[in-house]
Design a protein around this motif. Structure first.
Motif, PDB file in Angstrom:
ATOM      1  N   LYS A 186      -2.208   3.319   6.504  1.00  0.00           N
ATOM      2  CA  LYS A 186      -3.068   2.548   7.296  1.00  0.00           C
ATOM      3  C   LYS A 186      -3.902   3.505   8.079  1.00  0.00           C
ATOM      4  CE  LYS A 186      -2.968  -1.553  10.101  1.00  0.00           C
ATOM      5  NZ  LYS A 186      -1.930  -2.569  10.718  1.00  0.00           N
TER       6      LYS A 186
ATOM      7  N   ARG B 280       0.925  -1.228  -0.012  1.00  0.00           N
ATOM      8  CA  ARG B 280       0.020  -0.004   0.146  1.00  0.00           C
ATOM      9  C   ARG B 280       0.885   1.271  -0.110  1.00  0.00           C
ATOM     10  NH1 ARG B 280      -4.930   0.237   4.401  1.00  0.00           N
ATOM     11  NH2 ARG B 280      -5.591  -1.015   2.650  1.00  0.00           N
TER      12      ARG B 280
ATOM     13  N   ASN C 210     -11.740   6.791   5.845  1.00  0.00           N
ATOM     14  CA  ASN C 210     -11.216   6.753   4.464  1.00  0.00           C
ATOM     15  C   ASN C 210     -10.851   8.099   4.138  1.00  0.00           C
ATOM     16  OD1 ASN C 210     -11.556   4.165   3.944  1.00  0.00           O
ATOM     17  ND2 ASN C 210     -13.577   4.338   2.766  1.00  0.00           N
ATOM     18  N   LYS C 211     -11.567   9.384   4.698  1.00  0.00           N
ATOM     19  CA  LYS C 211     -11.441  10.607   4.294  1.00  0.00           C
ATOM     20  C   LYS C 211     -10.230  10.961   5.047  1.00  0.00           C
ATOM     21  CE  LYS C 211     -13.531  13.789   2.957  1.00  0.00           C
ATOM     22  NZ  LYS C 211     -13.776  14.561   1.577  1.00  0.00           N
TER      23      LYS C 211
ATOM     24  N   ARG D  42      -7.661   9.007   6.117  1.00  0.00           N
ATOM     25  CA  ARG D  42      -6.500   8.394   5.402  1.00  0.00           C
ATOM     26  C   ARG D  42      -6.028   8.887   4.193  1.00  0.00           C
ATOM     27  NH1 ARG D  42      -7.388   2.290   4.590  1.00  0.00           N
ATOM     28  NH2 ARG D  42      -8.682   3.101   2.815  1.00  0.00           N
ATOM     29  N   TRP D  43      -7.026   9.611   3.375  1.00  0.00           N
ATOM     30  CA  TRP D  43      -6.732  10.380   2.258  1.00  0.00           C
ATOM     31  C   TRP D  43      -6.289  11.655   2.595  1.00  0.00           C
ATOM     32  CZ3 TRP D  43      -9.259  15.150   1.485  1.00  0.00           C
ATOM     33  CH2 TRP D  43      -9.011  15.527   0.205  1.00  0.00           C
TER      34      TRP D  43
ATOM     35  N   THR E 212     -16.827   4.238   8.482  1.00  0.00           N
ATOM     36  CA  THR E 212     -15.795   3.844   7.558  1.00  0.00           C
ATOM     37  C   THR E 212     -15.775   4.931   6.448  1.00  0.00           C
ATOM     38  OG1 THR E 212     -16.582   1.596   7.554  1.00  0.00           O
ATOM     39  CG2 THR E 212     -15.308   2.116   5.472  1.00  0.00           C
ATOM     40  N   ALA E 213     -16.614   5.844   6.167  1.00  0.00           N
ATOM     41  CA  ALA E 213     -16.522   6.895   5.187  1.00  0.00           C
ATOM     42  C   ALA E 213     -15.366   7.858   5.857  1.00  0.00           C
ATOM     43  CB  ALA E 213     -17.509   7.559   4.710  1.00  0.00           C
TER      44      ALA E 213
END
Length: 302
Positions: free
Chosen positions: A39, A5, A29-30, A32-33, A25-26
């Motif tokens: 991770k 990754r 993800n936000k 992490r971005w 979860t969203a």
């Protein structure tokens, strides 16, 4: 061999004030971005319509997630009396109604039965697994689900406000695995008037509170910048409930290789779980035994 990754080797905790209408979860993800992190994970799911503290772990901090998941958490929520819903919250169809409404004193008296070690049946629309399937999936398929009651520690449950006869605002401090929707449902049944959760907000989780939280809009505005990094809390924040012991460089190497390492002790009992640091940097988590710590989790941060 799996594909490696891409992203930054960055570790720590970010406290997010999750808005309604977004999944946990969203949010992960936000984050992490925004950090371009390799991770990420979170400590304790909030329902999509719930708001408040969602602690997101990055990198090595993900190894400390279980300690936040197990920590006490506080919720402020509104119960709507007179209606039971299929999901035990405002999103579900109303399945039963009652004209009865409790008095403030009735509510306060009933709350005593929900404090301490209680048994709680999770909502049918929950992530509890039954024979490998999530309960909410079975419920959506129309199956009749028989969920077993499970123990829950409730530290505190109090009436904060009574906006009108149909609603009550409560605050609950509880341990791992608590379903606020079940509390609202069972309180309504105890009072004989039915009930469901109208709004839900987590105000703190372990060492993390809404006072420290960033909104998704703030995260968007600072994404991929060094400014956002300044809001990252060190990974050891997730170990706040464990005693800290220190070690020298030789012991740190042994611990990071998964071997017992000698530590400088102070008031730690044999077999007690603790974390070890070298010059303030986390090295490992493990059990203390006769001058050494036997590691169960090791950290590779420097």
């Amino acid at each position: 061999m799996g594909r490696k990754r891409k992203g930054r080797d960055i570790s720590g905790w970010l406290v997010v004030d999750k808005p309604a209408g977004v999944t946990s979860t969203a949010v992960v993800n936000k984050v992490r971005w925004a950090f371009d992190a390799k991770k990420a994970g979170h400590a304790g799911t909030l329902d999509p319509d719930a708001t408040g503290v969602l602690a997101v772990a990055l990198g090595e901090a993900t190894k400390t997630v279980p300690y936040i998941t197990d920590a006490l958490k506080a919720y402020e929520f509104t119960v709507r009396f007179g209606e039971a819903t299929r999901t035990d919250d405002a999103e579900g169809d109303v399945i039963a109604t009652s004209p009865l409404r409790p008095s403030d004193d009735d509510i306060k008296e009933a709350l005593h039965g929900f404090v301490g070690e209680i048994m709680q049946v999770p909502p049918q629309f929950s992530a509890v697994k039954i024979d490998g399937e999530r309960a909410y999936k079975l419920a959506r398929d129309g199956e009749d689900i028989d969920l077993a009651a499970r123990p829950l520690w409730v530290e505190e449950l109090t009436l904060l406000d009574r906006p009108d006869e149909d609603h009550a605002v409560l605050m609950m401090v509880c341990g791992k695995g608590g379903y606020v929707r079940s509390i609202a449902r069972d309180l309504g049944e105890t009072l004989g008037c039915l009930g469901h959760v109208r709004t839900l907000r987590r105000i703190w989780s372990g060492p993390f509170s809404t006072d420290d939280a960033l909104s998704l809009e703030q995260i968007d505005a600072m994404a991929k910048s060094s400014e956002l990094d300044t809001f990252l809390k060190p990974l050891q924040t997730g170990l706040a409930d464990l005693p800290e012991l220190s070690c020298n460089a030789e012991a740190a190497t042994r611990l990071r290789n998964g071997n017992p390492g000698k530590v400088i002790t102070s008031g730690v009992d044999y077999g007690e779980e603790c974390w070890v640091s070298l010059d303030g940097v986390p090295v490992a988590v493990g059990r203390y035994k006769a001058g050494e710590v036997h590691p169960t989790r090791v950290f590779v941060t420097t």
